[in-house]
Design a protein around this motif. Structure first.
Motif, PDB file in Angstrom:
ATOM      1  N   ASN A 163     -10.279   2.846  -3.473  1.00 43.90           N
ATOM      2  CA  ASN A 163      -8.999   2.278  -3.899  1.00 43.90           C
ATOM      3  C   ASN A 163      -8.783   0.937  -3.201  1.00 43.90           C
ATOM      4  OD1 ASN A 163      -8.011   4.679  -5.439  1.00 43.90           O
ATOM      5  ND2 ASN A 163      -8.177   5.632  -3.414  1.00 43.90           N
ATOM      6  N   VAL A 164      -8.764  -0.128  -3.989  1.00 44.84           N
ATOM      7  CA  VAL A 164      -8.714  -1.484  -3.439  1.00 44.84           C
ATOM      8  C   VAL A 164      -7.570  -2.267  -4.089  1.00 44.84           C
ATOM      9  CG1 VAL A 164      -9.963  -3.639  -3.106  1.00 44.84           C
ATOM     10  CG2 VAL A 164     -11.204  -1.457  -3.063  1.00 44.84           C
ATOM     11  N   LEU A 165      -6.786  -2.951  -3.264  1.00 45.12           N
ATOM     12  CA  LEU A 165      -5.758  -3.862  -3.749  1.00 45.12           C
ATOM     13  C   LEU A 165      -6.082  -5.272  -3.266  1.00 45.12           C
ATOM     14  CD1 LEU A 165      -2.485  -1.824  -2.974  1.00 45.12           C
ATOM     15  CD2 LEU A 165      -3.686  -2.017  -5.171  1.00 45.12           C
ATOM     16  N   PHE A 166      -5.840  -6.259  -4.128  1.00 40.80           N
ATOM     17  CA  PHE A 166      -6.119  -7.658  -3.767  1.00 40.80           C
ATOM     18  C   PHE A 166      -5.025  -8.517  -4.380  1.00 40.80           C
ATOM     19  CE2 PHE A 166      -8.030 -11.844  -4.275  1.00 40.80           C
ATOM     20  CZ  PHE A 166      -8.701 -12.018  -3.072  1.00 40.80           C
ATOM     21  N   ALA A 167      -4.453  -9.430  -3.577  1.00 36.82           N
ATOM     22  CA  ALA A 167      -3.337 -10.228  -4.103  1.00 36.82           C
ATOM     23  C   ALA A 167      -3.159 -11.519  -3.319  1.00 36.82           C
ATOM     24  CB  ALA A 167      -2.042  -9.420  -4.050  1.00 36.82           C
ATOM     25  N   ASN A 168      -2.510 -12.471  -3.972  1.00 42.28           N
ATOM     26  CA  ASN A 168      -2.045 -13.673  -3.301  1.00 42.28           C
ATOM     27  C   ASN A 168      -0.679 -13.370  -2.706  1.00 42.28           C
ATOM     28  OD1 ASN A 168      -1.733 -16.312  -2.442  1.00 42.28           O
ATOM     29  ND2 ASN A 168      -2.097 -17.229  -4.449  1.00 42.28           N
ATOM     30  N   VAL A 201       0.841  -1.207   0.000  1.00 39.77           N
ATOM     31  CA  VAL A 201       0.000   0.000   0.000  1.00 39.77           C
ATOM     32  C   VAL A 201       0.876   1.257   0.000  1.00 39.77           C
ATOM     33  CG1 VAL A 201      -1.560   1.383   1.429  1.00 39.77           C
ATOM     34  CG2 VAL A 201      -2.071  -1.023   1.006  1.00 39.77           C
ATOM     35  N   LEU A 202       1.931   1.248   0.802  1.00 40.43           N
ATOM     36  CA  LEU A 202       2.815   2.414   0.876  1.00 40.43           C
ATOM     37  C   LEU A 202       3.518   2.658  -0.463  1.00 40.43           C
ATOM     38  CD1 LEU A 202       4.457   1.769   4.375  1.00 40.43           C
ATOM     39  CD2 LEU A 202       2.586   3.339   3.850  1.00 40.43           C
ATOM     40  N   ALA A 203       4.007   1.574  -1.077  1.00 42.42           N
ATOM     41  CA  ALA A 203       4.682   1.715  -2.369  1.00 42.42           C
ATOM     42  C   ALA A 203       3.697   2.158  -3.449  1.00 42.42           C
ATOM     43  CB  ALA A 203       5.336   0.389  -2.754  1.00 42.42           C
ATOM     44  N   TYR A 204       2.501   1.623  -3.394  1.00 38.85           N
ATOM     45  CA  TYR A 204       1.454   1.988  -4.365  1.00 38.85           C
ATOM     46  C   TYR A 204       1.112   3.477  -4.253  1.00 38.85           C
ATOM     47  CZ  TYR A 204      -3.316   2.250  -6.287  1.00 38.85           C
ATOM     48  OH  TYR A 204      -4.447   2.619  -6.974  1.00 38.85           O
ATOM     49  N   LYS A 205       0.902   3.953  -3.021  1.00 37.38           N
ATOM     50  CA  LYS A 205       0.572   5.364  -2.820  1.00 37.38           C
ATOM     51  C   LYS A 205       1.702   6.274  -3.308  1.00 37.38           C
ATOM     52  CE  LYS A 205      -1.411   6.746   0.966  1.00 37.38           C
ATOM     53  NZ  LYS A 205      -1.721   6.962   2.409  1.00 37.38           N
ATOM     54  N   ALA A 206       2.934   5.879  -2.988  1.00 38.32           N
ATOM     55  CA  ALA A 206       4.084   6.677  -3.417  1.00 38.32           C
ATOM     56  C   ALA A 206       4.186   6.735  -4.930  1.00 38.32           C
ATOM     57  CB  ALA A 206       5.366   6.094  -2.825  1.00 38.32           C
ATOM     58  N   ASP A 258     -12.475   8.062  -0.117  1.00 38.10           N
ATOM     59  CA  ASP A 258     -12.118   8.512  -1.461  1.00 38.10           C
ATOM     60  C   ASP A 258     -10.612   8.461  -1.708  1.00 38.10           C
ATOM     61  OD1 ASP A 258     -14.722   9.024  -2.307  1.00 38.10           O
ATOM     62  OD2 ASP A 258     -14.711  11.036  -1.443  1.00 38.10           O
ATOM     63  N   LYS A 259      -9.823   8.663  -0.658  1.00 34.49           N
ATOM     64  CA  LYS A 259      -8.373   8.765  -0.840  1.00 34.49           C
ATOM     65  C   LYS A 259      -7.598   7.572  -0.294  1.00 34.49           C
ATOM     66  CE  LYS A 259      -8.337  13.844  -0.726  1.00 34.49           C
ATOM     67  NZ  LYS A 259      -7.794  15.044  -0.029  1.00 34.49           N
ATOM     68  N   ASP A 260      -8.062   6.965   0.794  1.00 35.59           N
ATOM     69  CA  ASP A 260      -7.320   5.876   1.423  1.00 35.59           C
ATOM     70  C   ASP A 260      -7.423   4.581   0.614  1.00 35.59           C
ATOM     71  OD1 ASP A 260      -6.666   7.626   3.393  1.00 35.59           O
ATOM     72  OD2 ASP A 260      -8.098   6.880   4.861  1.00 35.59           O
ATOM     73  N   VAL A 261      -6.541   3.653   0.937  1.00 37.80           N
ATOM     74  CA  VAL A 261      -6.484   2.366   0.241  1.00 37.80           C
ATOM     75  C   VAL A 261      -6.788   1.240   1.224  1.00 37.80           C
ATOM     76  CG1 VAL A 261      -5.041   0.815  -1.136  1.00 37.80           C
ATOM     77  CG2 VAL A 261      -4.705   3.297  -1.296  1.00 37.80           C
ATOM     78  N   ILE A 262      -7.599   0.284   0.794  1.00 38.41           N
ATOM     79  CA  ILE A 262      -7.807  -0.946   1.552  1.00 38.41           C
ATOM     80  C   ILE A 262      -7.197  -2.080   0.744  1.00 38.41           C
ATOM     81  CG2 ILE A 262     -10.071  -1.504   0.567  1.00 38.41           C
ATOM     82  CD1 ILE A 262      -9.147  -2.028   4.251  1.00 38.41           C
ATOM     83  N   ALA A 263      -6.520  -2.997   1.415  1.00 39.12           N
ATOM     84  CA  ALA A 263      -5.842  -4.085   0.711  1.00 39.12           C
ATOM     85  C   ALA A 263      -6.074  -5.400   1.437  1.00 39.12           C
ATOM     86  CB  ALA A 263      -4.352  -3.795   0.610  1.00 39.12           C
ATOM     87  N   VAL A 264      -6.298  -6.454   0.656  1.00 37.91           N
ATOM     88  CA  VAL A 264      -6.459  -7.802   1.210  1.00 37.91           C
ATOM     89  C   VAL A 264      -5.524  -8.742   0.453  1.00 37.91           C
ATOM     90  CG1 VAL A 264      -8.024  -9.762   1.519  1.00 37.91           C
ATOM     91  CG2 VAL A 264      -8.848  -7.430   1.923  1.00 37.91           C
ATOM     92  N   ALA A 265      -4.728  -9.485   1.206  1.00 37.58           N
ATOM     93  CA  ALA A 265      -3.851 -10.504   0.630  1.00 37.58           C
ATOM     94  C   ALA A 265      -4.188 -11.846   1.264  1.00 37.58           C
ATOM     95  CB  ALA A 265      -2.384 -10.154   0.864  1.00 37.58           C
TER      96      ALA A 265
END
Length: 281
Positions: free
Chosen positions: A258-263, A128-133, A228-235
């Protein structure tokens, strides 16, 4: 093309599509079964199946300072600013090796600015930090502002883990085998979190998978979010259906845009074991 280069390590678990789209550079950690080094893009089903048959966990090792230095020299243009965001220093020497490489680069007369940040987290918490940057760099946000935003995000973000099996923490020496066996018989699940110092600590011991996952979702609700601005992520560690259900429940309560999803990759999967779920926000 952005004049700011974002670099992170392979424990970030970011999907390749996003890495390629945003031009993020990934410096790999290595994973070994004995003397055998696993290929960087090993099929995860194969990895988890093999891990079950081994009596000891695979070993992970951080990139050397020279590996970082070589990547800095290869990827960065003259005078290009570099931001490196690393796996928690409480879990790996990756951050310290990146700092050493920075010093070596500066001694060579590098004219650009370079910052190395300890994420104090792992997996998509780091991702999430790398994505935002990288999104900020893509939008031409000044380097100093990106660095400050990421540093603030390190302290304000949260990373939660659910472990379905205790076998890996037992094999890794983090849980006594007898206590682990008792917990398994009682169907006790561990809900863990990244601490302020960047270590992984037990937040709750809960009976049953669904109750443990509900506890994680409730914990997300304790924080204040800008949807609207923050990111939620599920791995997840090879349990996509379970993780999709968690994400659906999260978004019903918290409509993040903003959503991230990954294995999870092999680095974090080594410690989580199969069936684990992580939430980062």
């Amino acid at each position: 093309m952005t004049t700011i280069k974002i670099i992170t390590d392979s424990s970030c678990d970011l999907p390749k599509l996003i890495v390629d789209e945003l031009g993020i550079t990934i410096v790999p950690l290595s994973v070994h079964f004995g003397e055998e080094c696993m290929p960087p893009h090993m099929e995860l089903c194969e990895f988890y199946a093999r891990m079950k048959t081994e009596s000891v966990l695979p070993k992970t090792s951080s990139p050397s300072p020279l590996h970082f230095l070589t990547d800095f020299q290869k990827k960065a243009e003259v005078n290009q600013d570099i931001l490196v965001i690393c796996l928690s220093s409480a879990l790996s020497s990756t951050y310290n090796h990146a700092l050493m490489a920075k010093e070596m680069l500066m001694e060579e007369g590098y004219q650009g600015r370079i910052e190395v940040i300890d994420s104090k987290t792992a997996s998509l918490g780091l991702g999430v930090l790398a994505y935002k940057a990288a999104k900020m760099a893509e939008n031409q946000v000044p380097f100093e502002q990106i660095v400050e935003t990421v540093r603030c995000s390190v302290t304000s973000s949260g990373t939660l883990f659910f472990l379905d099996t205790l076998e890996n923490v037992i094999k890794g020496g983090r849980l006594d085998r007898v206590r682990g066996a008792v917990a398994s018989v009682l169907n006790i699940k561990l809900v863990m979190k990244a601490s302020e110092e960047g270590s992984i600590e037990v937040m709750d011991k809960i009976r049953g998978t669904q109750q443990a996952l509900k506890r994680m979702i409730a914990k997300v609700g304790e924080a204040v979010h800008d949807y609207d601005k923050d990111v939620i992520a599920v791995a997840h560690s090879n349990c996509e259906e379970r993780a999709r259900e968690v994400l659906d429940q999260l978004l019903q309560k918290h409509p993040f845009r903003n959503v991230l999803f990954a294995n999870m990759g092999t680095v974090i999967g080594t410690y989580a074991g199969e069936g684990g779920v992580l939430i980062a926000y």
